[in-house]
Design a protein around this motif. Structure first.
Motif, PDB file in Angstrom:
ATOM      1  N   MET A   1       0.905  -1.307  -0.476  1.00  0.00           N
ATOM      2  CA  MET A   1      -0.113   0.242  -0.229  1.00  0.00           C
ATOM      3  C   MET A   1       1.151   1.064  -0.392  1.00  0.00           C
ATOM      4  O   MET A   1       2.079   1.250   0.799  1.00  0.00           O
ATOM      5  CB  MET A   1      -0.951  -0.090   1.322  1.00  0.00           C
ATOM      6  CG  MET A   1      -1.740   1.044   1.236  1.00  0.00           C
ATOM      7  SD  MET A   1      -3.329   0.774   2.383  1.00  0.00           S
ATOM      8  CE  MET A   1      -4.044  -1.454   2.018  1.00  0.00           C
ATOM      9  N   ALA A   2       0.607   2.078  -0.898  1.00  0.00           N
ATOM     10  CA  ALA A   2       1.137   3.465  -0.601  1.00  0.00           C
ATOM     11  C   ALA A   2       0.584   4.493   0.685  1.00  0.00           C
ATOM     12  O   ALA A   2      -0.227   4.532   0.902  1.00  0.00           O
ATOM     13  CB  ALA A   2       1.042   3.851  -2.888  1.00  0.00           C
ATOM     14  N   THR A   3       1.519   5.139   0.255  1.00  0.00           N
ATOM     15  CA  THR A   3       1.894   6.307   1.459  1.00  0.00           C
ATOM     16  C   THR A   3       1.100   7.382   0.098  1.00  0.00           C
ATOM     17  O   THR A   3       1.489   8.634  -0.618  1.00  0.00           O
ATOM     18  CB  THR A   3       2.550   6.867   1.925  1.00  0.00           C
ATOM     19  OG1 THR A   3       2.868   5.682   3.192  1.00  0.00           O
ATOM     20  CG2 THR A   3       2.306   8.001   3.189  1.00  0.00           C
ATOM     21  N   PHE A   4      -0.153   8.433   0.749  1.00  0.00           N
ATOM     22  CA  PHE A   4      -0.690   9.453  -0.216  1.00  0.00           C
ATOM     23  C   PHE A   4       0.849  10.577   0.522  1.00  0.00           C
ATOM     24  O   PHE A   4       0.941  10.933   1.675  1.00  0.00           O
ATOM     25  CB  PHE A   4      -2.097  10.514   0.138  1.00  0.00           C
ATOM     26  CG  PHE A   4      -2.304  10.944  -0.481  1.00  0.00           C
ATOM     27  CD1 PHE A   4      -2.090  11.323  -1.570  1.00  0.00           C
ATOM     28  CD2 PHE A   4      -2.381  12.404  -0.226  1.00  0.00           C
ATOM     29  CE1 PHE A   4      -2.657  12.811  -2.604  1.00  0.00           C
ATOM     30  CE2 PHE A   4      -2.378  13.413  -0.439  1.00  0.00           C
ATOM     31  CZ  PHE A   4      -2.790  13.372  -2.555  1.00  0.00           C
ATOM     32  N   LYS A   5       1.039  11.460  -0.806  1.00  0.00           N
ATOM     33  CA  LYS A   5       1.597  12.902  -0.076  1.00  0.00           C
ATOM     34  C   LYS A   5       1.326  14.030  -0.720  1.00  0.00           C
ATOM     35  O   LYS A   5       0.814  14.135  -2.468  1.00  0.00           O
ATOM     36  CB  LYS A   5       3.312  12.633  -1.147  1.00  0.00           C
ATOM     37  CG  LYS A   5       4.574  13.643   0.163  1.00  0.00           C
ATOM     38  CD  LYS A   5       5.826  13.816  -0.932  1.00  0.00           C
ATOM     39  CE  LYS A   5       6.332  14.809   0.273  1.00  0.00           C
ATOM     40  NZ  LYS A   5       7.756  15.370  -0.118  1.00  0.00           N
ATOM     41  N   PRO A   6       1.022  14.783  -0.111  1.00  0.00           N
ATOM     42  CA  PRO A   6      -0.800  15.446  -0.493  1.00  0.00           C
ATOM     43  C   PRO A   6       0.602  16.851  -1.307  1.00  0.00           C
ATOM     44  O   PRO A   6       1.848  16.685  -1.563  1.00  0.00           O
ATOM     45  CB  PRO A   6      -1.118  16.694   0.543  1.00  0.00           C
ATOM     46  CG  PRO A   6      -0.428  15.751   1.759  1.00  0.00           C
ATOM     47  CD  PRO A   6       1.136  14.846   1.255  1.00  0.00           C
ATOM     48  N   CYS A   7      -0.488  17.062  -2.348  1.00  0.00           N
ATOM     49  CA  CYS A   7       0.983  18.507  -3.241  1.00  0.00           C
ATOM     50  C   CYS A   7       1.618  19.305  -2.798  1.00  0.00           C
ATOM     51  O   CYS A   7       0.508  19.371  -1.980  1.00  0.00           O
ATOM     52  CB  CYS A   7      -0.077  18.876  -4.268  1.00  0.00           C
ATOM     53  SG  CYS A   7       0.579  20.064  -5.425  1.00  0.00           S
ATOM     54  N   GLN A   8       2.273  19.709  -3.486  1.00  0.00           N
ATOM     55  CA  GLN A   8       2.416  21.376  -2.328  1.00  0.00           C
ATOM     56  C   GLN A   8       2.623  22.726  -3.443  1.00  0.00           C
ATOM     57  O   GLN A   8       3.008  23.446  -2.983  1.00  0.00           O
ATOM     58  CB  GLN A   8       4.284  20.940  -2.167  1.00  0.00           C
ATOM     59  CG  GLN A   8       4.929  19.679  -1.852  1.00  0.00           C
ATOM     60  CD  GLN A   8       4.199  20.458  -0.020  1.00  0.00           C
ATOM     61  OE1 GLN A   8       4.477  20.714   0.408  1.00  0.00           O
ATOM     62  NE2 GLN A   8       3.759  19.152   0.464  1.00  0.00           N
ATOM     63  N   GLY A   9       0.928  22.495  -4.383  1.00  0.00           N
ATOM     64  CA  GLY A   9       0.841  23.687  -4.728  1.00  0.00           C
ATOM     65  C   GLY A   9       1.854  23.275  -6.366  1.00  0.00           C
ATOM     66  O   GLY A   9       2.884  23.111  -6.510  1.00  0.00           O
TER      67      GLY A   9
END
Length: 80
Positions: A1-9
């Motif tokens: 399972m992957a970890t979601f990393k939010p967009c930094q813009g």
């Protein structure tokens, strides 16, 4: 399972044509997510919701519940 990393813009986004070098997500995934977010945004605008914070919190709660439900169904062999 992957970890979601939010967009930094968008200004922080750098890519190699396939993945964002900042968050590590594929450009296909980013485009797909942006499309779904645009659909949700359009719905709120279409119905002229004044309480956008409540709407956004509702969406967040429902998505989390739906993900957990689908994962449970999949683990139990009840989902394709």
């Amino acid at each position: 399972m992957a970890t979601f990393k939010p967009c930094q813009g968008k200004s922080a986004c750098r890519d190699n044509g396939e993945v964002c070098l900042t968050c590590g997500r594929s450009l296909t995934e980013i485009i797909q997510l942006r499309s779904h977010l645009k659909e949700i945004t359009s719905l709120a605008l279409e119905y002229e919701y004044e309480n956008v914070e409540d709407f956004a919190q509702y969406i967040a709660r429902k998505v989390e519940k739906m993900i957990n439900h689908e994962r449970t169904e999949k683990r139990n062999g009840l989902s394709p």
